[in-house]
Design a protein around this motif. Sequence first.
Motif, PDB file in Angstrom:
ATOM      1  N   SER A  75       0.846  -1.120   0.045  1.00 31.46           N
ATOM      2  CA  SER A  75      -0.114  -0.090  -0.247  1.00 31.46           C
ATOM      3  C   SER A  75       0.909   1.204   0.041  1.00 31.46           C
ATOM      4  CB  SER A  75      -1.064  -0.086   1.151  1.00 31.46           C
ATOM      5  OG  SER A  75      -2.172   0.074   0.976  1.00 31.46           O
ATOM      6  N   GLU A  76       1.753   1.304   0.910  1.00 26.21           N
ATOM      7  CA  GLU A  76       2.758   2.475   0.864  1.00 26.21           C
ATOM      8  C   GLU A  76       3.293   3.031  -0.343  1.00 26.21           C
ATOM      9  OE1 GLU A  76       3.444   4.905   2.819  1.00 26.21           O
ATOM     10  OE2 GLU A  76       1.968   4.168   4.191  1.00 26.21           O
ATOM     11  N   PHE A 127       0.598   3.938  -2.771  1.00 25.20           N
ATOM     12  CA  PHE A 127       0.196   5.439  -2.314  1.00 25.20           C
ATOM     13  C   PHE A 127       1.179   6.437  -2.769  1.00 25.20           C
ATOM     14  CE2 PHE A 127      -3.060   3.815   0.498  1.00 25.20           C
ATOM     15  CZ  PHE A 127      -4.357   4.272  -0.127  1.00 25.20           C
ATOM     16  N   SER A 128       2.452   6.122  -2.611  1.00 22.18           N
ATOM     17  CA  SER A 128       3.482   6.974  -3.167  1.00 22.18           C
ATOM     18  C   SER A 128       3.379   7.375  -4.560  1.00 22.18           C
ATOM     19  CB  SER A 128       5.207   6.677  -2.428  1.00 22.18           C
ATOM     20  OG  SER A 128       5.224   5.773  -3.379  1.00 22.18           O
ATOM     21  N   ASP A 175      -0.129   9.383  -5.316  1.00 24.22           N
ATOM     22  CA  ASP A 175       0.012  10.689  -4.639  1.00 24.22           C
ATOM     23  C   ASP A 175       0.769  11.512  -5.604  1.00 24.22           C
ATOM     24  OD1 ASP A 175      -1.603  10.154  -2.495  1.00 24.22           O
ATOM     25  OD2 ASP A 175       0.122  10.159  -1.109  1.00 24.22           O
ATOM     26  N   LYS A 194      -0.607  12.862  -9.117  1.00 24.89           N
ATOM     27  CA  LYS A 194      -2.255  13.861  -9.166  1.00 24.89           C
ATOM     28  C   LYS A 194      -2.114  14.993  -9.871  1.00 24.89           C
ATOM     29  CE  LYS A 194      -4.089  12.491  -4.607  1.00 24.89           C
ATOM     30  NZ  LYS A 194      -4.260  13.182  -3.246  1.00 24.89           N
ATOM     31  N   PHE A 215      -7.666   6.069 -14.986  1.00 24.72           N
ATOM     32  CA  PHE A 215      -8.678   6.441 -15.406  1.00 24.72           C
ATOM     33  C   PHE A 215      -8.646   6.875 -16.992  1.00 24.72           C
ATOM     34  CE2 PHE A 215      -9.168   7.246 -10.787  1.00 24.72           C
ATOM     35  CZ  PHE A 215     -10.384   6.675 -10.663  1.00 24.72           C
ATOM     36  N   PRO A 216      -9.478   6.571 -17.851  1.00 22.68           N
ATOM     37  CA  PRO A 216      -9.552   7.327 -19.275  1.00 22.68           C
ATOM     38  C   PRO A 216      -9.632   8.590 -19.113  1.00 22.68           C
ATOM     39  CG  PRO A 216     -11.515   6.247 -18.937  1.00 22.68           C
ATOM     40  CD  PRO A 216     -10.877   6.264 -17.593  1.00 22.68           C
ATOM     41  N   LEU A 260     -15.400  -0.793  -6.386  1.00 19.29           N
ATOM     42  CA  LEU A 260     -14.652  -1.117  -5.279  1.00 19.29           C
ATOM     43  C   LEU A 260     -15.170  -1.584  -4.082  1.00 19.29           C
ATOM     44  CD1 LEU A 260     -11.366  -1.630  -4.691  1.00 19.29           C
ATOM     45  CD2 LEU A 260     -11.266   0.864  -3.931  1.00 19.29           C
ATOM     46  N   SER A 294     -14.665  -5.002  -2.404  1.00 15.96           N
ATOM     47  CA  SER A 294     -14.382  -5.022  -0.990  1.00 15.96           C
ATOM     48  C   SER A 294     -15.346  -5.610  -0.079  1.00 15.96           C
ATOM     49  CB  SER A 294     -13.942  -3.704  -0.533  1.00 15.96           C
ATOM     50  OG  SER A 294     -14.023  -3.352   0.759  1.00 15.96           O
ATOM     51  N   GLN A 326      -4.252  -3.713  -2.218  1.00 17.92           N
ATOM     52  CA  GLN A 326      -4.644  -2.781  -1.005  1.00 17.92           C
ATOM     53  C   GLN A 326      -5.929  -3.273  -0.390  1.00 17.92           C
ATOM     54  OE1 GLN A 326      -4.746   0.800  -3.357  1.00 17.92           O
ATOM     55  NE2 GLN A 326      -3.216   1.483  -1.930  1.00 17.92           N
ATOM     56  N   VAL A 327      -7.014  -3.818  -0.894  1.00 18.03           N
ATOM     57  CA  VAL A 327      -7.959  -4.344  -0.123  1.00 18.03           C
ATOM     58  C   VAL A 327      -7.644  -5.548   0.620  1.00 18.03           C
ATOM     59  CG1 VAL A 327     -10.282  -5.391  -0.460  1.00 18.03           C
ATOM     60  CG2 VAL A 327      -9.889  -3.411  -1.827  1.00 18.03           C
ATOM     61  N   ARG A 359      -5.816  -4.310   3.568  1.00 13.17           N
ATOM     62  CA  ARG A 359      -6.627  -3.646   4.655  1.00 13.17           C
ATOM     63  C   ARG A 359      -7.226  -4.708   5.511  1.00 13.17           C
ATOM     64  NH1 ARG A 359     -11.901  -1.992   4.573  1.00 13.17           N
ATOM     65  NH2 ARG A 359     -12.539  -2.519   2.578  1.00 13.17           N
ATOM     66  N   LYS A 362      -6.301  -7.495   6.184  1.00  9.12           N
ATOM     67  CA  LYS A 362      -5.435  -8.391   6.753  1.00  9.12           C
ATOM     68  C   LYS A 362      -5.381  -9.884   6.219  1.00  9.12           C
ATOM     69  CE  LYS A 362      -5.023  -5.330  10.760  1.00  9.12           C
ATOM     70  NZ  LYS A 362      -5.959  -4.330  10.348  1.00  9.12           N
ATOM     71  N   VAL A 409     -13.385  13.435 -12.280  1.00  6.60           N
ATOM     72  CA  VAL A 409     -12.427  12.613 -11.911  1.00  6.60           C
ATOM     73  C   VAL A 409     -11.460  13.278 -10.599  1.00  6.60           C
ATOM     74  CG1 VAL A 409     -10.253  11.295 -12.614  1.00  6.60           C
ATOM     75  CG2 VAL A 409     -12.135  11.260 -14.107  1.00  6.60           C
ATOM     76  N   THR A 456     -10.553  12.306  -5.801  1.00  6.10           N
ATOM     77  CA  THR A 456      -9.596  12.142  -4.400  1.00  6.10           C
ATOM     78  C   THR A 456      -9.576  13.153  -3.419  1.00  6.10           C
ATOM     79  OG1 THR A 456      -8.227  12.758  -6.217  1.00  6.10           O
ATOM     80  CG2 THR A 456      -8.047  10.364  -5.456  1.00  6.10           C
ATOM     81  N   GLN A 496     -11.976   1.934  12.313  1.00  5.11           N
ATOM     82  CA  GLN A 496     -11.193   0.984  11.719  1.00  5.11           C
ATOM     83  C   GLN A 496      -9.645   1.581  11.717  1.00  5.11           C
ATOM     84  OE1 GLN A 496     -12.582  -0.055   7.787  1.00  5.11           O
ATOM     85  NE2 GLN A 496     -11.284  -1.594   7.472  1.00  5.11           N
ATOM     86  N   ARG A 543      -6.596   7.424   3.267  1.00  2.00           N
ATOM     87  CA  ARG A 543      -6.044   6.006   2.561  1.00  2.00           C
ATOM     88  C   ARG A 543      -6.987   4.784   2.884  1.00  2.00           C
ATOM     89  NH1 ARG A 543       0.494   5.930   2.557  1.00  2.00           N
ATOM     90  NH2 ARG A 543       0.713   7.902   1.372  1.00  2.00           N
ATOM     91  N   LEU A 544      -7.574   4.667   3.853  1.00  2.00           N
ATOM     92  CA  LEU A 544      -8.628   3.574   4.236  1.00  2.00           C
ATOM     93  C   LEU A 544      -9.939   3.818   3.044  1.00  2.00           C
ATOM     94  CD1 LEU A 544      -8.269   1.380   5.962  1.00  2.00           C
ATOM     95  CD2 LEU A 544      -9.510   2.526   7.707  1.00  2.00           C
ATOM     96  N   LEU A 553      -9.755   5.382   0.290  1.00  2.00           N
ATOM     97  CA  LEU A 553      -9.202   4.926  -1.026  1.00  2.00           C
ATOM     98  C   LEU A 553      -9.045   3.589  -1.395  1.00  2.00           C
ATOM     99  CD1 LEU A 553      -6.299   7.628  -1.867  1.00  2.00           C
ATOM    100  CD2 LEU A 553      -8.636   7.157  -2.939  1.00  2.00           C
ATOM    101  N   MET A 554      -9.242   2.703  -0.168  1.00  2.00           N
ATOM    102  CA  MET A 554      -9.070   1.514  -0.325  1.00  2.00           C
ATOM    103  C   MET A 554     -10.478   0.843   0.014  1.00  2.00           C
ATOM    104  SD  MET A 554      -5.529   0.209   1.509  1.00  2.00           S
ATOM    105  CE  MET A 554      -5.067   1.109   2.718  1.00  2.00           C
ATOM    106  N   SER A 555     -11.405   1.656  -0.016  1.00  2.00           N
ATOM    107  CA  SER A 555     -13.169   1.167   0.366  1.00  2.00           C
ATOM    108  C   SER A 555     -13.798   1.643  -0.603  1.00  2.00           C
ATOM    109  CB  SER A 555     -13.400   1.335   1.880  1.00  2.00           C
ATOM    110  OG  SER A 555     -12.528   1.495   2.741  1.00  2.00           O
ATOM    111  N   THR A 556     -14.063   2.784  -0.735  1.00  2.00           N
ATOM    112  CA  THR A 556     -15.095   3.023  -1.815  1.00  2.00           C
ATOM    113  C   THR A 556     -14.665   4.276  -2.722  1.00  2.00           C
ATOM    114  OG1 THR A 556     -15.642   5.055  -0.141  1.00  2.00           O
ATOM    115  CG2 THR A 556     -16.805   2.960  -0.259  1.00  2.00           C
ATOM    116  N   ILE A 557     -13.147   4.698  -2.648  1.00  2.00           N
ATOM    117  CA  ILE A 557     -12.472   5.605  -3.250  1.00  2.00           C
ATOM    118  C   ILE A 557     -12.966   7.132  -2.848  1.00  2.00           C
ATOM    119  CG2 ILE A 557     -11.708   6.601  -5.442  1.00  2.00           C
ATOM    120  CD1 ILE A 557     -11.884   3.850  -6.583  1.00  2.00           C
TER     121      ILE A 557
END
Lengths: 474, 474
Positions: A97-98, A101-102, A105, A108, A119-120, A184, A188, A213-214, A217, A219, B147, B151, B192, B341-342, B344-348
């Motif tokens: 995940s790290e 995200f890096s 991020d 963007k 994304f298109p 997602l 999830s 990532q899911v 999250r 585990k 889009v 985020t 969470q 971040r959580l 982004l990993m669940s529903t964006i």
Amino acid sequence: MKLYEHFAENIAELIRTGTLKPGEKIPSVRTASRTHNISAATVFQAYYLLERRGLIEARARSGYVVRNNAGSLLAAPQLSDNVQARHEIAATEVDVSELVFSVLDSIKDPHTTPLGSAFPSPDLFPLPRLARSMNKALRDMSPHAIVSDMTSGNANLRRQILLRAMSAGNKYTADELIITSGALEALSLSLQTVTNPGDMVAIESPAFYASLQVLERLKLKAVEIPVHPSEGMDLDILADSLTRLPIKAIWVMSSYHNPLGASMSDEKKKAFCDLIAEHQTPTIEDDVYAELYFGNQQAKPLKSFDQRNLIMYCSSFSKSLAPGYRVGWVAGGKFSEKIARLQLMSTISPSVPAQAAIADYLQHGGFDRHLRKLRDTLEAQQQKMLLAIEKYFPTGTRATQPNGGYFLWVELPPHVDSLQLFKLALAQGISIAPGPIFSASRRFRHCIRLNYGNSWTPQIEEAMKILGRLIASF
Amino acid sequence: MKLYEHFAENIAELIRTGTLKPGEKIPSVRTASRTHNISAATVFQAYYLLERRGLIEARARSGYVVRNNAGSLLAAPQLSDNVQARHEIAATEVDVSELVFSVLDSIKDPHTTPLGSAFPSPDLFPLPRLARSMNKALRDMSPHAIVSDMTSGNANLRRQILLRAMSAGNKYTADELIITSGALEALSLSLQTVTNPGDMVAIESPAFYASLQVLERLKLKAVEIPVHPSEGMDLDILADSLTRLPIKAIWVMSSYHNPLGASMSDEKKKAFCDLIAEHQTPTIEDDVYAELYFGNQQAKPLKSFDQRNLIMYCSSFSKSLAPGYRVGWVAGGKFSEKIARLQLMSTISPSVPAQAAIADYLQHGGFDRHLRKLRDTLEAQQQKMLLAIEKYFPTGTRATQPNGGYFLWVELPPHVDSLQLFKLALAQGISIAPGPIFSASRRFRHCIRLNYGNSWTPQIEEAMKILGRLIASF
């Protein structure tokens, strides 16, 4: 499909299958018109469409010829670091995940050339038409629907989704359909329904990073099953892993796989379903690119071969119509009720106005017309990107040539470090998606995923040129 | 606030504090006009407003008198089965979801009189005006925002939320603000972020059942801290529990508590913040009823007294403006990045159009005007429900008289079984929320929560009468 589109598709199929080869002349307008008993205007329209899609080009004095179809020159990726003996397959703690995200991020910035984006281009979507649908839907909505649609979902949207599923040869019932906040959430919640922390889940290698990532999250441990660059998941290894390891669920993209673009054949899909039936393994099918197929026929989802209700089929409108509306769905098979309850304990419901707008659009907005245009555009842009790779990237570069979606998977010469390349490219204002973010065990160090979902501009052409130079510098 | 509203509020305050007692005359229009140097028309408007709010009534020959304020006759609940010695407080496995769902499932029928509902009537919300805002917002939106707003969230919405927070005396920064799919996503992601399965979480007793369900979903244990029916959580017991038990987080509604309606005083809120600072306990504050206060002044949230950034402040527009739009937020203090971040990993992201519509409405739609009307309506309906309880329910019934929200907590004679009552009432087409769904240890067997968020109709009056009879039959 209109007559000219049908005719164009027949020729495209001949090109795709190699019956018509690069450089070869295609029949003149007059000949084609006579042979096929269609008007010259129709032939013109068809050839113009094929030209836009990058499959043919006009040459002085020769008429139309088949273009040097880039994909046929580039070799397919080997994914050599993905080859493992069956007994080497084991569970991996997910800790990516790290890194993801890096990467996310840093890309963007809207001025970055978004070759690494997931994304298109939003310019590809009929957003003004969708806004009209929103306006109409809200005007017609009873105040009580704003509350009651939360738990059951918008009735018209549910109907439209079921109708489309039916006509695509998928089969699921209203009972098992749950509208979600994008795919997602569907994925999830589905995974959460059939697993507990610490469980093993079979996923693809490479896999869409969000699925990793899911898992992280929740585990869960990843059992990475290799994916063939065009044929999809290795079923022998999957079968062996299901036998050897206590795998609680499988997460799979059987068509237009992200990042590879691979699609399993129908036979393979049937075999997959036999396999999960044998092991009674709950399976999460991610089919978000279902509508973005090239050619005549949409691939059938795994779900359509599932006799045991083991498949939780997840999709959304985010890639085909309305990113940002956050409307997806899951047909949860035997797990539907649990998924619905889990949603009530997480987000309650997706946005009611967004559901209503999409329902109205599906009914009245011309979704199929939009999709035909979208597919042609994406196919043309794929051709352009393949040509640019051929032109600018060093010899030895390999690339997929998927028949849907908007991603290319590019295998660079083995000494190239894609994480390093990612940084160098970003410094030049270009984003790419480096291979290791698609793997729990950080494989695919010399691979990248490129997005061809943006209009082919001089800026993108230039970005490809710069990328080529950067790769050569390794 | 307009002059007549201000004047009405002054009188309401005198009634609330008992300075003006039930049956007592209030100054004549002429006297009030002269004394306060305002026009007779303004006084009329103010009295009319107080009449609508159920605080005064016109009597032949006496002019306006203070109404037999129902709340003053009904005793406050004792919550006697909530009294425990400190050392008896322990962690409970949460296993209440089945019960909650069986209750929620059975009250879905739109023909049921919805006294057990968690939502106020959708007729209370300015949905047509909001639809206009949606229309405008989508027309003005750049395609790329569909889009990019995923985020970061809609920039205007973020600004509007921060402005309102500031003017309500809350304090949080843009850095810590995350837009979510309703408050439930905010709460669930926050919890969470700071817990692992098996951890202990301090929650209120009684608590909103959805918080119990979230604990259950995340496999957390509940440490139930008693809540006083008007003053909120028992801080002595909380302090003792924080010392004795490895509590990883607190979930609290410090104002307009659901189901009790209790609000902590500012002093108590300060003491609460000192306590969590001492123990460094991450705290999730659920403040979804913040805008639904009666009287002059909104209660300050705990967050405004938090010096250590330990509070994750969660709220939404679902109770005040737009149920079904699913737009909420969390100001996550020091945990913001993890929460983002959580998500982004669940529903964006929450739905982008819904965000844009609410942003436009907040800026141009007249939110404060709508809220003043909504509060007046709810206060009047509370009075009517209290009067109905007094009239139809057996002697010995106790009820809260909250200064905000739209719930009453009713304590019935001790031998009444509210789960049984729930079934009997449902058979008559009336829903109620039985006490045990608000408790991990299924207390409050003789209590119910009633929703006064619907217009007071003969149907509701009749439902209260039937309920009274059913209760008497025990």
